[in-house]
Motif scaffolding. Structure first.
Motif, PDB file in Angstrom:
ATOM      1  N   MET A   1      -8.473   2.989  17.240  1.00 59.12           N
ATOM      2  CA  MET A   1      -9.341   2.990  16.380  1.00 59.12           C
ATOM      3  C   MET A   1      -9.544   1.466  15.805  1.00 59.12           C
ATOM      4  N   SER A   2     -10.687   0.811  15.786  1.00 55.93           N
ATOM      5  CA  SER A   2     -10.957  -0.525  15.119  1.00 55.93           C
ATOM      6  C   SER A   2     -10.645  -0.558  13.777  1.00 55.93           C
ATOM      7  N   GLN A   3     -10.319  -1.632  13.373  1.00 51.16           N
ATOM      8  CA  GLN A   3     -10.015  -1.820  11.836  1.00 51.16           C
ATOM      9  C   GLN A   3     -10.734  -2.909  11.355  1.00 51.16           C
ATOM     10  N   THR A   4     -10.916  -2.958  10.064  1.00 56.13           N
ATOM     11  CA  THR A   4     -11.872  -3.860   9.233  1.00 56.13           C
ATOM     12  C   THR A   4     -10.959  -4.146   8.096  1.00 56.13           C
ATOM     13  N   LYS A   5     -11.103  -5.626   7.968  1.00 53.19           N
ATOM     14  CA  LYS A   5     -10.362  -6.039   6.689  1.00 53.19           C
ATOM     15  C   LYS A   5     -11.147  -5.843   5.481  1.00 53.19           C
ATOM     16  N   VAL A   6     -10.826  -5.669   4.487  1.00 53.26           N
ATOM     17  CA  VAL A   6     -11.712  -5.369   3.122  1.00 53.26           C
ATOM     18  C   VAL A   6     -10.731  -5.922   1.956  1.00 53.26           C
ATOM     19  N   ALA A   7     -11.198  -6.457   1.087  1.00 53.02           N
ATOM     20  CA  ALA A   7     -10.409  -6.761  -0.175  1.00 53.02           C
ATOM     21  C   ALA A   7     -10.907  -5.523  -1.233  1.00 53.02           C
ATOM     22  N   ILE A   8      -9.405  -5.602  -1.963  1.00 50.80           N
ATOM     23  CA  ILE A   8      -9.559  -4.459  -2.910  1.00 50.80           C
ATOM     24  C   ILE A   8      -8.858  -5.117  -4.335  1.00 50.80           C
ATOM     25  N   THR A   9      -9.316  -4.589  -5.670  1.00 50.46           N
ATOM     26  CA  THR A   9      -8.667  -4.725  -6.534  1.00 50.46           C
ATOM     27  C   THR A   9      -7.818  -3.837  -7.056  1.00 50.46           C
ATOM     28  N   ILE A  10      -6.446  -4.075  -7.318  1.00 49.43           N
ATOM     29  CA  ILE A  10      -5.509  -3.053  -7.864  1.00 49.43           C
ATOM     30  C   ILE A  10      -4.636  -3.498  -8.900  1.00 49.43           C
ATOM     31  N   GLU A  11      -4.437  -2.560  -9.663  1.00 55.54           N
ATOM     32  CA  GLU A  11      -3.449  -2.870 -10.845  1.00 55.54           C
ATOM     33  C   GLU A  11      -2.228  -3.555 -10.417  1.00 55.54           C
ATOM     34  N   GLU A  12      -1.737  -4.394 -11.179  1.00 57.52           N
ATOM     35  CA  GLU A  12      -0.311  -4.957 -10.987  1.00 57.52           C
ATOM     36  C   GLU A  12       0.902  -3.836 -10.845  1.00 57.52           C
ATOM     37  N   GLY A  13       0.630  -2.964 -11.573  1.00 55.78           N
ATOM     38  CA  GLY A  13       2.022  -2.109 -11.748  1.00 55.78           C
ATOM     39  C   GLY A  13       1.784  -1.138 -10.442  1.00 55.78           C
ATOM     40  N   VAL A  14       0.661  -0.672  -9.948  1.00 60.82           N
ATOM     41  CA  VAL A  14       0.604  -0.200  -8.608  1.00 60.82           C
ATOM     42  C   VAL A  14       1.137  -0.851  -7.521  1.00 60.82           C
ATOM     43  N   LEU A  15       0.690  -2.007  -7.478  1.00 65.65           N
ATOM     44  CA  LEU A  15       0.902  -3.145  -6.275  1.00 65.65           C
ATOM     45  C   LEU A  15       2.427  -3.326  -6.348  1.00 65.65           C
TER      46      LEU A  15
ATOM     47  N   ARG B   1       9.645  -3.138   0.647  1.00 63.51           N
ATOM     48  CA  ARG B   1      10.969  -3.658   0.631  1.00 63.51           C
ATOM     49  C   ARG B   1      11.800  -2.726   1.097  1.00 63.51           C
ATOM     50  N   ARG B   2      11.590  -1.217   1.013  1.00 62.92           N
ATOM     51  CA  ARG B   2      12.496  -0.198   1.216  1.00 62.92           C
ATOM     52  C   ARG B   2      12.180   0.166   2.724  1.00 62.92           C
ATOM     53  N   LYS B   3      11.230  -0.484   3.284  1.00 63.19           N
ATOM     54  CA  LYS B   3      10.943  -0.034   4.484  1.00 63.19           C
ATOM     55  C   LYS B   3      10.258   1.371   4.671  1.00 63.19           C
ATOM     56  N   VAL B   4       9.996   2.120   3.748  1.00 61.66           N
ATOM     57  CA  VAL B   4       9.097   3.145   3.663  1.00 61.66           C
ATOM     58  C   VAL B   4       7.693   2.970   4.443  1.00 61.66           C
ATOM     59  N   PHE B   5       7.118   1.796   4.078  1.00 65.29           N
ATOM     60  CA  PHE B   5       6.004   1.100   5.175  1.00 65.29           C
ATOM     61  C   PHE B   5       6.238  -0.235   5.557  1.00 65.29           C
ATOM     62  N   SER B   6       5.537  -0.483   6.598  1.00 68.37           N
ATOM     63  CA  SER B   6       5.658  -1.697   7.138  1.00 68.37           C
ATOM     64  C   SER B   6       5.197  -2.960   6.537  1.00 68.37           C
ATOM     65  N   ASN B   7       3.997  -2.606   5.697  1.00 67.24           N
ATOM     66  CA  ASN B   7       3.282  -3.757   4.985  1.00 67.24           C
ATOM     67  C   ASN B   7       2.654  -2.671   3.976  1.00 67.24           C
ATOM     68  N   ARG B   8       1.855  -3.769   2.776  1.00 69.39           N
ATOM     69  CA  ARG B   8       0.825  -3.428   1.849  1.00 69.39           C
ATOM     70  C   ARG B   8      -0.271  -2.544   2.718  1.00 69.39           C
ATOM     71  N   SER B   9      -0.920  -3.244   3.598  1.00 69.19           N
ATOM     72  CA  SER B   9      -1.975  -2.507   4.264  1.00 69.19           C
ATOM     73  C   SER B   9      -1.702  -1.316   4.706  1.00 69.19           C
ATOM     74  N   ARG B  10      -0.581  -0.948   5.360  1.00 65.84           N
ATOM     75  CA  ARG B  10      -0.383   0.406   5.983  1.00 65.84           C
ATOM     76  C   ARG B  10       0.055   1.408   4.655  1.00 65.84           C
ATOM     77  N   ALA B  11       0.579   0.807   3.609  1.00 62.02           N
ATOM     78  CA  ALA B  11       0.721   1.814   2.502  1.00 62.02           C
ATOM     79  C   ALA B  11      -0.544   2.069   1.809  1.00 62.02           C
ATOM     80  N   ILE B  12      -1.322   1.349   1.793  1.00 56.94           N
ATOM     81  CA  ILE B  12      -2.881   1.500   0.984  1.00 56.94           C
ATOM     82  C   ILE B  12      -3.497   2.280   2.206  1.00 56.94           C
ATOM     83  N   GLN B  13      -3.602   2.388   3.491  1.00 59.11           N
ATOM     84  CA  GLN B  13      -4.327   2.862   4.215  1.00 59.11           C
ATOM     85  C   GLN B  13      -3.713   4.501   4.345  1.00 59.11           C
ATOM     86  N   GLU B  14      -2.709   4.597   4.309  1.00 58.04           N
ATOM     87  CA  GLU B  14      -2.143   5.923   4.212  1.00 58.04           C
ATOM     88  C   GLU B  14      -2.253   6.789   3.149  1.00 58.04           C
ATOM     89  N   ALA B  15      -2.115   5.881   2.235  1.00 56.03           N
ATOM     90  CA  ALA B  15      -2.502   6.579   0.938  1.00 56.03           C
ATOM     91  C   ALA B  15      -4.014   7.060   0.649  1.00 56.03           C
TER      92      ALA B  15
END
Length: 80
Positions: A1-15, A23-37
């Protein structure tokens, strides 16, 4: 599936929580974490919509239709 970059605004605490998961390797990166959420939330909304539509059904009518269909079909079923 193709992917597109987007910019989001997110609260510092959530980030910070997302970064901790990365860091705990639950997700490979921020993008993957946000995409799965986001995907999980969309699936939950779809399930809720299905539940709402099912709640609109007349259970007595649906039971009668199911019972009627079963009684007609059971004569045609082979005996084992």
């Amino acid at each position: 599936m193709s992917q597109t970059k987007v910019a989001i605004t997110i609260e510092e605490g959530v980030l910070a929580k997302i970064d901790a998961l990365v860091r705990r390797k639950v997700f490979s990166n921020r993008s993957r974490a946000i995409q799965e959420a986001v995907l999980e939330k969309l699936e939950r909304l779809d399930r809720n919509r299905l539940a709402e539509e099912c709640a609109k059904l007349d259970s007595v009518f649906e039971r009668a239709m199911a019972d009627e269909g079963l009684s007609e079909e059971s004569d045609a079923w082979p005996k084992y």
